[in-house]
Design a protein around this motif. Structure first.
Motif, PDB file in Angstrom:
ATOM      1  N   PRO A  18      10.886  -0.619   3.923  1.00 23.42           N
ATOM      2  CA  PRO A  18       9.137  -1.572   3.981  1.00 23.42           C
ATOM      3  C   PRO A  18       8.630  -0.552   2.963  1.00 23.42           C
ATOM      4  O   PRO A  18       8.321   0.887   2.926  1.00 23.42           O
ATOM      5  CB  PRO A  18       9.151  -2.038   5.282  1.00 23.42           C
ATOM      6  CG  PRO A  18      10.528  -0.811   5.843  1.00 23.42           C
ATOM      7  CD  PRO A  18      11.504  -0.943   5.026  1.00 23.42           C
ATOM      8  N   PRO A  19       7.728  -1.118   2.279  1.00 28.57           N
ATOM      9  CA  PRO A  19       6.510  -0.315   1.721  1.00 28.57           C
ATOM     10  C   PRO A  19       5.753   0.298   2.948  1.00 28.57           C
ATOM     11  O   PRO A  19       5.140  -0.067   3.898  1.00 28.57           O
ATOM     12  CB  PRO A  19       5.914  -0.498   1.327  1.00 28.57           C
ATOM     13  CG  PRO A  19       6.473  -2.615   1.359  1.00 28.57           C
ATOM     14  CD  PRO A  19       7.156  -2.014   1.697  1.00 28.57           C
ATOM     15  N   LYS A  20       4.938   1.307   2.168  1.00 30.03           N
ATOM     16  CA  LYS A  20       3.996   2.287   3.182  1.00 30.03           C
ATOM     17  C   LYS A  20       3.116   1.061   4.493  1.00 30.03           C
ATOM     18  O   LYS A  20       2.194   0.679   3.236  1.00 30.03           O
ATOM     19  CB  LYS A  20       3.738   3.654   3.024  1.00 30.03           C
ATOM     20  CG  LYS A  20       2.973   4.098   4.120  1.00 30.03           C
ATOM     21  CD  LYS A  20       2.681   5.998   3.487  1.00 30.03           C
ATOM     22  CE  LYS A  20       1.530   5.263   2.237  1.00 30.03           C
ATOM     23  NZ  LYS A  20       0.263   6.594   1.473  1.00 30.03           N
ATOM     24  N   LEU A  21       3.123   1.474   5.206  1.00 31.11           N
ATOM     25  CA  LEU A  21       1.368   0.246   6.607  1.00 31.11           C
ATOM     26  C   LEU A  21       0.318   1.312   6.038  1.00 31.11           C
ATOM     27  O   LEU A  21       0.667   2.247   6.533  1.00 31.11           O
ATOM     28  CB  LEU A  21       1.720   0.180   7.277  1.00 31.11           C
ATOM     29  CG  LEU A  21       2.996  -1.013   6.953  1.00 31.11           C
ATOM     30  CD1 LEU A  21       3.709  -1.216   8.870  1.00 31.11           C
ATOM     31  CD2 LEU A  21       2.419  -2.530   6.645  1.00 31.11           C
TER      32      LEU A  21
END
Lengths: 150, 201
Positions: free
Chosen positions: B50-53
């Protein structure tokens, strides 16, 4: 009768021509030279990969960048789990994000192949994964071998 | 004098590089490359992280019934939705969860909302994690295979115009820019939770 035989043997040339043999061999040679990928990194960590069933193949070798995680083979730190990228061991995991960010700039379709030892703990794997998220290299591959007969 | 020159020239014409050993040399090189060549293709389980939040941004909320929790501890014991189970049970339970279509109130509403969450301990060996992930992946692959064979999603909706012998065959026939209709209908949502920090809890 014997003269007849003698005449025959003198007509036909014995043996086959080997003049084109080097050409054929060179063709094969060039094929293997082109297809050979000599291992460019020497591994400092031991990675015996886990086995799995749901495997996918990565055909484009140039997209792959490997991250090795496993116990160190030699030296005073032998047996300790460490991370290796290219030729060097990574002392501090926070360095991974810069290395991987640089690689991503060169190859936007980068796939990170995680070659992790079977017995390594998830703690270090997760640390590396967090670093990969920071770097933005989101395509990963848990390298594993085909499952043998059970 | 002329006769001498002629003789020399004749002698020179005969001189040639012997090529008889050429084949042997080439064979030697060939054997070297044959031995050193490894035509091995990298295989593994593909995943997308998942992309960085952002710091303030909260991860999107997931309804309890859509979330399918798998916990794996360091001994290889498995908890599925809070119940003790085994690694081999994961595959069938995942299929149940994904293809529920709202019939069981504890399982997912529909495949696209379903999320499989795998959580491990810090000390969990990597091979057990891969085994658990592999079982989840195989669950999805079995679903995809059945969709590819019938052309319809298990709910009855048509997904494909024609049928294939396996999901693999469908994938290899796809153009690079073409979208995977099966993955579109039944997305493979897998969440990898951060491990418990063992002793710190």
């Amino acid at each position: 009768m014997s003269t007849h035989f003698q005449k025959r043997s003198s007509d036909t040339e014995p043996g086959f021509t080997t003049a084109s043999l080097p050409d054929i061999v060179f063709m094969l040679l060039i094929f293997f030279m082109v297809s050979t990928v000599l291992r460019e990194t020497d591994l400092k960590v031991q990675t015996s990969l886990p086995s799995a069933e749901a495997l996918t193949k990565i055909d484009q070798k140039r997209l792959i960048s490997a991250v090795y995680i496993g116990p160190i083979k030699q030296g005073e730190k032998q047996g300790q789990t460490a991370v290796q990228i290219d030729d060097a061991l990574i002392e501090n995991t926070s360095a991974i994000r810069n290395i991987m960010y640089g690689k991503l700039q060169e190859q936007p379709k980068l796939i990170v192949s995680l070659k992790v030892d079977r017995e390594s703990q998830m703690k270090i794997v997760n640390e590396v994964q967090q670093e990969l998220r920071e770097a933005g290299t989101l395509r990963i591959n848990y390298s594993s071998t085909r499952e043998g007969p059970r | 004098m002329a006769g001498l020159l002629d003789k020399r020239r004749e002698g020179r014409d005969d001189v040639e590089i012997p090529t008889a050993s050429m084949a042997d040399i080439a064979f030697l090189l060939l054997i070297f490359f044959l031995v050193t060549t490894t035509i091995n293709v990298d295989t593994g389980i593909g995943m997308t992280l998942p992309p960085k939040l952002d710091q303030e941004q909260q991860p999107p909320p997931v309804k309890e019934r859509n979330l399918f929790k798998i916990l794996v501890n360091s001994q290889g014991d498995v908890l599925i939705e809070g119940e003790l189970a085994s690694l081999d049970a994961i595959r069938d339970r995942v299929k149940e969860q994904v293809l529920n279509y709202g019939s069981n109130p504890d399982l997912s509403e529909n495949p696209s909302k379903s999320v499989i969450s795998i959580k491990t301990d810090a000390e969990t060996p990597y091979r057990i994690y891969v085994k658990a992930l592999d079982e989840v992946m195989m669950g999805f692959r079995e679903i995809y295979d059945s969709v590819a064979r019938s052309g319809n999603a298990p709910s009855g909706d048509q997904v494909l115009q024609q049928t294939y012998s396996s999901y693999q065959e469908y994938r290899t026939g796809l153009e690079p820019e073409e979208e995977d209709q099966i993955r579109e209908a039944i997305p493979r949502n897998i969440s990898i939770a951060e491990p418990d920090l063992g002793d710190q809890q």
